[in-house]
Each structure stands twice: as structure tokens, then as C-alpha cells.
Design an enzyme around this catalytic site. Structure first.
Site, mmCIF file in Angstrom:
data_model
loop_
_atom_site.group_PDB
_atom_site.id
_atom_site.type_symbol
_atom_site.label_atom_id
_atom_site.label_comp_id
_atom_site.label_asym_id
_atom_site.label_seq_id
_atom_site.Cartn_x
_atom_site.Cartn_y
_atom_site.Cartn_z
ATOM 1 N N PRO A 9 41.314 23.895 39.895
ATOM 2 C CA PRO A 9 40.037 23.914 39.989
ATOM 3 C C PRO A 9 38.723 24.537 38.671
ATOM 4 C CG PRO A 9 41.301 23.966 42.301
ATOM 5 C CD PRO A 9 42.361 24.469 40.989
ATOM 6 N N ASN A 10 38.403 23.448 37.823
ATOM 7 C CA ASN A 10 37.881 24.199 37.016
ATOM 8 C C ASN A 10 37.937 24.347 35.215
ATOM 9 O OD1 ASN A 10 35.043 23.449 38.388
ATOM 10 N ND2 ASN A 10 36.196 25.045 40.110
ATOM 11 N N ARG A 17 32.501 26.463 30.267
ATOM 12 C CA ARG A 17 32.515 27.398 31.745
ATOM 13 C C ARG A 17 32.285 29.653 31.305
ATOM 14 N NH1 ARG A 17 36.570 28.336 35.928
ATOM 15 N NH2 ARG A 17 36.004 29.635 37.570
ATOM 16 N N TYR A 22 35.767 33.409 30.180
ATOM 17 C CA TYR A 22 36.842 32.950 29.833
ATOM 18 C C TYR A 22 37.363 32.819 28.546
ATOM 19 C CZ TYR A 22 36.359 32.604 34.950
ATOM 20 O OH TYR A 22 37.045 32.662 36.561
ATOM 21 N N ASN A 73 47.735 28.194 36.805
ATOM 22 C CA ASN A 73 46.723 29.436 37.256
ATOM 23 C C ASN A 73 45.373 28.368 38.331
ATOM 24 O OD1 ASN A 73 44.354 30.193 36.961
ATOM 25 N ND2 ASN A 73 43.897 30.308 35.105
ATOM 26 N N ALA A 76 40.056 28.858 41.585
ATOM 27 C CA ALA A 76 39.953 30.037 42.863
ATOM 28 C C ALA A 76 41.137 29.387 44.068
ATOM 29 C CB ALA A 76 38.558 29.491 43.345
ATOM 30 N N GLU A 97 52.230 33.171 38.121
ATOM 31 C CA GLU A 97 51.062 32.938 38.127
ATOM 32 C C GLU A 97 49.978 33.565 37.078
ATOM 33 O OE1 GLU A 97 49.152 32.707 42.460
ATOM 34 O OE2 GLU A 97 47.389 33.819 41.846
ATOM 35 N N HIS A 99 46.082 34.314 35.092
ATOM 36 C CA HIS A 99 44.953 34.309 35.623
ATOM 37 C C HIS A 99 44.027 34.963 34.060
ATOM 38 C CE1 HIS A 99 44.337 33.191 39.674
ATOM 39 N NE2 HIS A 99 45.011 34.179 39.861
ATOM 40 N N ARG A 106 36.649 42.060 38.800
ATOM 41 C CA ARG A 106 35.724 40.925 39.012
ATOM 42 C C ARG A 106 35.387 41.687 40.777
ATOM 43 N NH1 ARG A 106 36.915 35.447 36.659
ATOM 44 N NH2 ARG A 106 34.618 35.672 37.600
HETATM 45 C C1 DQA Z 1 40.871 31.792 37.242
HETATM 46 C C2 DQA Z 1 40.494 33.434 38.164
HETATM 47 C C3 DQA Z 1 39.412 32.927 39.574
HETATM 48 O O1 DQA Z 1 39.133 33.798 40.664
HETATM 49 C C4 DQA Z 1 38.203 31.996 39.363
HETATM 50 O O2 DQA Z 1 38.399 31.693 40.538
HETATM 51 C C5 DQA Z 1 39.179 30.710 37.785
HETATM 52 C C6 DQA Z 1 39.746 31.465 37.311
HETATM 53 C C7 DQA Z 1 40.924 33.083 35.949
HETATM 54 O O3 DQA Z 1 42.208 32.206 35.186
HETATM 55 O O4 DQA Z 1 40.286 34.377 35.287
HETATM 56 O O5 DQA Z 1 38.419 29.389 38.776
HETATM 57 O O6 DQA Z 1 41.355 32.147 38.165
#
Ligand code: DQA
Length: 145
Positions: A9-10, A17, A22, A73, A76, A97, A99, A106
Site C-alpha cells: 500500500p501507498n 509521497r 522516500y 516491501n 504499513a 523484506e 523498507h 521512526r
Molecule cells: C515503508 C515503511 C512503512 O512503515 C510505511 O508504512 C510504508 C513504507 C518503507 O518502505 O519505508 O508505507 O514500508
């Protein structure tokens, strides 16, 4: 070797964003980078992004028979999705995994890593290099592979 690269997501809005967290590169740029670099490592990547937990789980189920490993990735979902963790574990594939940000630097709610427990390893905070490091590891190019 074939690797499924999943973004949750996102992550489709990478580039616009929170660029201070990021970066300014887009998901399309990330996927192009991974495709190019994977070729040099002798890997084929299949990239997919979904904003939906079920979409990611379907992708894992559907690809399980045809891929050798998964780089994900989960966004959230990483912090709360037991369903995604179960799907990753159930795939029987090595999972890395990734990030982009360092989640441990954070908010405390990002320190809980539910899906990470289903992964062989976790890379957090190296930006897009984290995905490349994951592919390098899976290709056997890492000194520790
Ligand atoms: C993320 C870190 C997560 O906490 C966040 O919700 C994301 C991006 C990262 O790539 O740093 O959507 O996965």
C-alpha cells in the site's frame, strides 16, 4: 532464478509521497532499475504493486509455483498483517523484506514488524539500494549467500 518483487500500500505514489522520507524517484523508476540490474545478476524479476492485502496474498499464492524467491516491501501492512505474514510463510520461498526508510528510526508503532518474522532477512533504511541488496543476496552474489 525468478524473483517476485512486491510493493504494498501507498508505494505506487513513490516520488510524490513524503519525498523527504522516500525520495523523489517513482515506482516505475524503481521497477525499471530492478529489471535492469536483475538481468546483470542473471535474475528475472516479476514486479507487482497492490494497495490491498488480498491482492498481495493472491499474488503470492499465484506465483508460488513459478518463482524461486520473494522480495517484498509490505508498506504499513508490515506492522500488522498476520494474513500477509501467513501467506509469505506458506509460500515456502525465501523472503527478503525491504523498507525504503529506516522504520526503527521512526514512530514506535513502526517498530513492530509482523511480516518480518516470515522473512529470511530484513533490510530497512537503504532506500532503493535495499531492493538491489536483496536481489544480490538471492543471486548468490553476496559474500554471505
Ligand atoms: C515503508 C515503511 C512503512 O512503515 C510505511 O508504512 C510504508 C513504507 C518503507 O518502505 O519505508 O508505507 O514500508
Amino acid at each position: 532464478m525468478k524473483v517476485l518483487v512486491l510493493n504494498g500500500p501507498n508505494l505506487a505514489t513513490l516520488g510524490r509521497r513524503e519525498p523527504e522520507i522516500y525520495g523523489s524517484a517513482t515506482l516505475a523508476e524503481l521497477e525499471a532499475l530492478l529489471g535492469d540490474r536483475a538481468k546483470t545478476m542473471g535474475i528475472e524479476v516479476q514486479c507487482l504493486q497492490s494497495n490491498h492485502e488480498g491482492g498481495l496474498i493472491d499474488a503470492i499464492e499465484n506465483a508460488a509455483a513459478s518463482v524461486d524467491a520473494i522480495v517484498i516491501n509490505p508498506g504499513a501492512l508490515s506492522h500488522y498483517s498476520l494474513a500477509l505474514a501467513d501467506a509469505l510463510r506458506g509460500s515456502g520461498k525465501p523472503v527478503i523484506e525491504v523498507h525504503i526508510s529506516n522504520v526503527f528510526a521512526r514512530q514506535p508503532e513502526r517498530h513492530r514488524m509482523v511480516t518480518a518474522a516470515a522473512a529470511k532477512g530484513v533490510i530497512s533504511g537503504l532506500g532503493f539500494d535495499g531492493y538491489l541488496a536483496a536481489l544480490a543476496y538471492l543471486s548468490g552474489r553476496s559474500p554471505n549467500a
